[in-house]
Motif scaffolding. Structure first.
Motif, PDB file in Angstrom:
ATOM      1  N   ILE A 185      27.684 -33.632  16.097  1.00  0.00           N
ATOM      2  CA  ILE A 185      28.669 -34.748  15.867  1.00  0.00           C
ATOM      3  C   ILE A 185      28.022 -35.890  16.537  1.00  0.00           C
ATOM      4  O   ILE A 185      28.003 -37.087  16.062  1.00  0.00           O
ATOM      5  N   VAL A 186      27.394 -35.653  17.773  1.00  0.00           N
ATOM      6  CA  VAL A 186      26.512 -36.633  18.672  1.00  0.00           C
ATOM      7  C   VAL A 186      25.135 -37.489  17.616  1.00  0.00           C
ATOM      8  O   VAL A 186      25.160 -38.420  17.588  1.00  0.00           O
ATOM      9  N   VAL A 187      24.903 -36.444  16.951  1.00  0.00           N
ATOM     10  CA  VAL A 187      23.750 -36.684  16.057  1.00  0.00           C
ATOM     11  C   VAL A 187      24.343 -37.697  14.878  1.00  0.00           C
ATOM     12  O   VAL A 187      23.548 -38.708  14.716  1.00  0.00           O
ATOM     13  N   GLN A 188      25.448 -37.327  14.471  1.00  0.00           N
ATOM     14  CA  GLN A 188      25.981 -38.213  13.480  1.00  0.00           C
ATOM     15  C   GLN A 188      26.085 -39.482  14.000  1.00  0.00           C
ATOM     16  O   GLN A 188      26.121 -40.508  13.342  1.00  0.00           O
ATOM     17  N   HIS A 189      26.742 -39.580  15.301  1.00  0.00           N
ATOM     18  CA  HIS A 189      27.202 -40.977  15.886  1.00  0.00           C
ATOM     19  C   HIS A 189      25.922 -41.665  15.970  1.00  0.00           C
ATOM     20  O   HIS A 189      26.166 -42.963  15.572  1.00  0.00           O
TER      21      HIS A 189
END
Length: 466
Positions: A185-189
């Motif tokens: 999810i961090v990568v998506q952010h």
């Protein structure tokens, strides 16, 4: 009206001011208790304020070419395991001397195969409540998969703004085990912020996930498949389960008749196996209580008489003995002073905090990976092939579900003339995913095959074939 040049100058000044604030609040660590002489690398520690949280970090600058080498965010799983676990047992350039402990502050030594040989690594204690990270409010201690991912992203963004010299470098996000959920999810952010043209733009190149939890159902199903593949259950038990349970093994109840009975046989066959590494002892004998709690608690908490001098009693050794010295070291007042830990913020440091106020609100991030597969990223996913916690068969399954194109089929990868594991490569319009198994390794692989895993990382980060 401010001109474009004026805007650029304003942003530069803002970055410089932020950097000055960061440097004044950070600790540049030259020496550490237990390590002889000056540290042979640049270490900075400190906190970044994120909402109600104060997230603690260890930053080690690349020992290669820090002006050109990539930078990687790294945090551990759990949730609740300190990034110090990664620094000392997995990816960093330090290791405890576990063979000569005689009391006092444990001795440290330089480890030459740390991933910092070829990359700068920002180790963060996330989520809040992990390691030396803490909350300033009672409400701030409560977190979840989604909140932790958001706070970790904000941490990374703030840290890079405070350290603008690293903004130009290629950025990787790295995580292992349960943090495969929030790390994805961090990568998506980061992608979302870049597409929204937020300033500064983070120079994301890719992500690296070790033995990652990605999808709860796939992971649970893969344990039965792995148990059969490795010979922990018979053909009869496995095929009975497969037929009676329709190949779905999560949330089985007694109402399912033959499926439930077969599942009980599977549990009987595997209940005493060390799920982190099936060839190592579980060390149940070392605990004063044999219960379900044992699965969630680290051995050190109730067994210190056995672990202070493990080499003297090798017949009682287990993998968790390696963790014991971290408790003694990190709770030493001199160590905390050297690291710049704020007094009174953490009463008792633990390697993995099992008492987090944490909500598991994401069961699968597979859709995130499907979305990321058209973003032109460079990705490394790896597993130990003796890991029963997050089996390699499950990781390979969710990668197959992404329906990528195989560009380099299953083959061996070699270190010093020996097979170190097996690898396969995928592509999707510039998105490149490398999967690697690590031969003989458990969960997490670096703890078992540290040198081989460095070779894997070094080749990946420098675009060499693994």
């Amino acid at each position: 009206m401010m001109t474009m040049t004026g805007r650029s100058l304003f942003r530069l000044l803002a970055l410089l001011v932020s950097f000055a604030v960061a440097v004044s609040g950070a600790t540049i660590v030259k020496t550490l208790p237990g390590f002889d002489g000056d540290l042979p690398f640049n270490l900075e520690t400190g906190y970044v304020s994120v909402e109600d949280s104060e997230l603690f970090y260890y930053f080690i600058e690349s020992e290669g070419d820090p002006e050109l080498d990539p930078i990687m965010l790294w945090y551990s799983g759990g949730p609740g395991c300190s990034a110090f676990n990664g620094l000392i047992f997995e990816n960093g350039p330090l290791a405890f001397n576990i063979t000569k402990y005689e009391g006092g502050v444990p001795q440290m030594q330089y480890y030459s195969n740390g991933w910092t040989k070829t990359a700068s690594i920002l180790f963060v204690d996330a989520p809040v409540g992990t390691g030396f990270s803490y909350s300033k409010t009672a409400e701030g201690w409560y977190t979840s998969d989604t909140k932790s991912a958001w706070q970790t992203y904000l941490f990374l963004r703030k840290w890079l703004i405070q350290h603008p010299q690293y903004l130009k470098l290629q950025l990787f996000v790295g995580a292992d085990s349960y943090s495969g959920i929030s790390g994805s999810i961090v990568v998506q952010h980061i992608i979302d912020a870049n597409e929204a043209r937020e300033v500064p733009r983070l120079n994301l190149k890719g992500y690296i996930l070790g033995c990652p939890r990605i999808d709860a159902t796939i992971n649970e199903n893969s344990k039965i498949i792995f148990a059969h593949q490795i010979g922990l259950v018979s053909d009869e038990i496995y095929y009975t389960m497969k037929e009676a349970c329709n190949g779905s093994y999560s949330d089985i109840t007694s109402s399912q008749g033959e499926c439930y009975e077969a599942y009980l046989k599977y549990e009987t066959c595997t209940k005493d196996i060390n799920t982190n590494s099936i060839l190592e002892p579980t060390c149940n004998w070392a605990s004063p209580k044999a219960s379900e709690e044992l699965k969630r608690r680290d051995l050190e908490e109730g067994s210190k008489p056995f672990i202070l001098s493990p080499p003297r009693i090798p017949e009682f050794w287990c993998h968790n003995f390696n963790y014991a010295l971290s408790y003694i070291w990190a709770n030493d007042e001199g160590v905390q002073t050297a690291l710049g830990v704020r007094k009174g913020t953490v009463e008792n440091w633990v390697r993995c905090n099992q008492s987090l106020q944490y909500t598991l609100d994401v069961s699968s991030v597979l859709d995130y990976h499907k979305n990321l597969s058209d973003k032109g990223l460079q990705v490394l996913i790896y597993n130990g092939d003796h890991d029963f916690t997050i089996p390699a068969s499950g990781t390979q399954e969710w990668i197959r579900v992404m329906n990528l194109t195989i560009t380099d089929d299953w083959r061996q990868w070699i270190v010093d003339g020996q097979i170190a594991g097996y690898t396969i490569k995928y592509n999707n319009v510039g998105y490149r995913l490398t999967y690697a198994s690590v031969l003989g390794a458990g969960h997490s692989p670096q703890e078992y095959k540290r040198r081989e895993c460095y070779q894997m990382f070094e080749r990946f980060i420098n675009y060499y074939p693994i």
